[in-house]
Design a protein around this motif. Structure first.
Motif, mmCIF file in Angstrom:
data_model
loop_
_atom_site.group_PDB
_atom_site.id
_atom_site.type_symbol
_atom_site.label_atom_id
_atom_site.label_comp_id
_atom_site.label_asym_id
_atom_site.label_seq_id
_atom_site.Cartn_x
_atom_site.Cartn_y
_atom_site.Cartn_z
ATOM 1 N N ARG A 34 0.819 -1.226 0.000
ATOM 2 C CA ARG A 34 0.000 0.000 0.000
ATOM 3 C C ARG A 34 0.847 1.268 0.000
ATOM 4 N N THR A 35 2.088 1.190 0.454
ATOM 5 C CA THR A 35 2.955 2.372 0.480
ATOM 6 C C THR A 35 3.580 2.659 -0.880
ATOM 7 N N GLN A 36 3.477 1.746 -1.834
ATOM 8 C CA GLN A 36 4.099 1.887 -3.152
ATOM 9 C C GLN A 36 3.173 2.656 -4.092
ATOM 10 N N PRO A 37 3.760 3.336 -5.105
ATOM 11 C CA PRO A 37 2.912 3.957 -6.130
ATOM 12 C C PRO A 37 2.397 2.887 -7.088
ATOM 13 N N CYS A 38 1.455 3.242 -7.897
ATOM 14 C CA CYS A 38 0.901 2.326 -8.911
ATOM 15 C C CYS A 38 2.042 1.829 -9.795
ATOM 16 N N CYS A 39 2.022 0.553 -10.137
ATOM 17 C CA CYS A 39 3.142 -0.042 -10.882
ATOM 18 C C CYS A 39 3.130 0.290 -12.369
ATOM 19 N N LEU A 40 2.071 0.926 -12.877
ATOM 20 C CA LEU A 40 2.073 1.345 -14.275
ATOM 21 C C LEU A 40 2.969 2.579 -14.404
ATOM 22 N N PRO A 41 3.844 2.615 -15.394
ATOM 23 C CA PRO A 41 4.874 3.661 -15.453
ATOM 24 C C PRO A 41 4.338 5.087 -15.593
ATOM 25 N N PHE A 42 3.182 5.271 -16.182
ATOM 26 C CA PHE A 42 2.644 6.612 -16.390
ATOM 27 C C PHE A 42 1.750 7.078 -15.246
ATOM 28 N N CYS A 43 1.555 6.256 -14.235
ATOM 29 C CA CYS A 43 0.643 6.579 -13.139
ATOM 30 C C CYS A 43 1.417 6.590 -11.824
ATOM 31 N N LYS A 44 1.267 7.639 -11.057
ATOM 32 C CA LYS A 44 1.981 7.746 -9.780
ATOM 33 C C LYS A 44 1.011 7.907 -8.605
ATOM 34 N N ARG A 45 -0.221 7.428 -8.767
ATOM 35 C CA ARG A 45 -1.205 7.518 -7.683
ATOM 36 C C ARG A 45 -0.903 6.508 -6.586
ATOM 37 N N ALA A 65 -1.378 3.405 -4.304
ATOM 38 C CA ALA A 65 -1.845 2.096 -4.768
ATOM 39 C C ALA A 65 -2.509 1.298 -3.667
ATOM 40 N N GLU A 66 -3.199 0.274 -4.107
ATOM 41 C CA GLU A 66 -3.767 -0.738 -3.220
ATOM 42 C C GLU A 66 -3.288 -2.094 -3.722
ATOM 43 N N PRO A 67 -3.235 -3.094 -2.857
ATOM 44 C CA PRO A 67 -2.756 -4.410 -3.305
ATOM 45 C C PRO A 67 -3.743 -5.060 -4.270
ATOM 46 N N ALA A 68 -3.244 -5.436 -5.425
ATOM 47 C CA ALA A 68 -4.050 -6.145 -6.426
ATOM 48 C C ALA A 68 -3.536 -7.570 -6.501
ATOM 49 N N HIS A 69 -4.371 -8.534 -6.130
ATOM 50 C CA HIS A 69 -3.969 -9.945 -6.155
ATOM 51 C C HIS A 69 -4.002 -10.471 -7.580
ATOM 52 N N LEU A 70 -2.964 -11.212 -7.939
ATOM 53 C CA LEU A 70 -2.898 -11.823 -9.274
ATOM 54 C C LEU A 70 -3.634 -13.155 -9.233
ATOM 55 N N ARG A 71 -4.720 -13.250 -9.964
ATOM 56 C CA ARG A 71 -5.554 -14.453 -9.948
ATOM 57 C C ARG A 71 -5.165 -15.443 -11.043
ATOM 58 N N MET A 72 -4.477 -14.966 -12.077
ATOM 59 C CA MET A 72 -4.141 -15.844 -13.202
ATOM 60 C C MET A 72 -3.061 -16.846 -12.791
ATOM 61 N N ALA A 73 -2.947 -17.903 -13.570
ATOM 62 C CA ALA A 73 -2.000 -18.977 -13.256
ATOM 63 C C ALA A 73 -0.627 -18.686 -13.842
ATOM 64 N N ASN A 74 0.393 -19.161 -13.140
ATOM 65 C CA ASN A 74 1.766 -19.153 -13.627
ATOM 66 C C ASN A 74 2.415 -20.405 -13.051
ATOM 67 N N LEU A 75 2.318 -21.502 -13.774
ATOM 68 C CA LEU A 75 2.768 -22.785 -13.250
ATOM 69 C C LEU A 75 4.282 -22.881 -13.116
ATOM 70 N N THR A 76 5.030 -21.991 -13.778
ATOM 71 C CA THR A 76 6.487 -22.029 -13.632
ATOM 72 C C THR A 76 6.919 -21.653 -12.219
ATOM 73 N N PRO A 120 1.167 -3.456 -6.691
ATOM 74 C CA PRO A 120 0.477 -2.197 -6.380
ATOM 75 C C PRO A 120 -0.198 -1.617 -7.622
ATOM 76 N N LEU A 121 -1.489 -1.424 -7.539
ATOM 77 C CA LEU A 121 -2.256 -0.758 -8.598
ATOM 78 C C LEU A 121 -3.135 0.294 -7.935
ATOM 79 N N CYS A 122 -3.265 1.452 -8.573
ATOM 80 C CA CYS A 122 -4.167 2.468 -8.039
ATOM 81 C C CYS A 122 -5.605 1.963 -8.219
ATOM 82 N N PRO A 123 -6.553 2.505 -7.470
ATOM 83 C CA PRO A 123 -7.938 2.031 -7.596
ATOM 84 C C PRO A 123 -8.484 2.125 -9.018
ATOM 85 N N TYR A 124 -8.055 3.143 -9.774
ATOM 86 C CA TYR A 124 -8.555 3.301 -11.137
ATOM 87 C C TYR A 124 -8.125 2.135 -12.022
ATOM 88 N N HIS A 125 -6.858 1.761 -11.974
ATOM 89 C CA HIS A 125 -6.373 0.669 -12.813
ATOM 90 C C HIS A 125 -6.698 -0.705 -12.228
#
Length: 161
Positions: A19-30, A32-43, A62-67
């Motif tokens: 939550r202390t980090q900015p949004c991980c998208l390079p053009f957004c510095k809002r 962030a909130e924790p966004a859980h990755l639901r997709m699979a990555n079997l590796t 970290p993703l801002c609420p908008y993204h």
């Protein structure tokens, strides 16, 4: 073959760090909130998260609420794998680096996981109170409901004039 459900590993300290980090998208510095990755990555051993399940907290970015959840083209409103591909970001690398940076790896290694207590099963009635049904015995219907033979006329609609 059925797989046993993997109990969710929660780490509130890691979520607070994300939550202390900015949004991980390079053009957004809002903020962030924790966004859980639901997709699979079997590796890396991450299976697809089922409906009604939440992934482990180490698979968060970290993703801002908008993204994350409010925007028109946000992570929750589209196919997650395609959404990350369109952004050109590897969310697994971000999640892994944040997990290490927040000290989650060390906490996971040192803190023993509390075992969940099994669900209490209701006690059975003593043998003398159990109802025994003999084989071949006719099942009696409720005496308050009068039994009537089936009549196809009962299914035909009645027209009133």
């Amino acid at each position: 073959m059925l797989r046993q459900r993997d109990p969710r590993q929660e780490d509130p300290k890691h979520l607070a760090f994300v939550r202390t980090q900015p949004c991980c998208l390079p053009f957004c510095k809002r903020q962030a909130e924790p966004a859980h990755l639901r997709m699979a990555n079997l590796t890396i051993g991450k299976e697809l998260t089922g409906k009604g399940e939440k992934p482990h907290d180490r698979f968060t970015v970290p993703l801002c609420p908008y993204h994350h959840r409010i925007g028109i083209d946000c992570q929750h409103n589209s196919n997650e794998a395609e959404w990350w591909e369109r952004t050109g970001i590897n969310p697994w690398a971000i999640a892994a680096s944040l997990w290490i940076e927040s000290g989650g790896v060390a906490r996971a290694a040192e803190e023993p996981k509390p075992a969940k207590r099994p669900r209490k099963i209701a006690d059975r009635k003593p043998p003398e109170q159990r109802v025994k049904i003999r084989a071949g015995r006719k099942i009696q219907s409720n005496p308050r409901i009068p039994s009537r033979p089936f009549s196809p006329r009962a299914l035909t609609p009645v027209h009133s004039s």
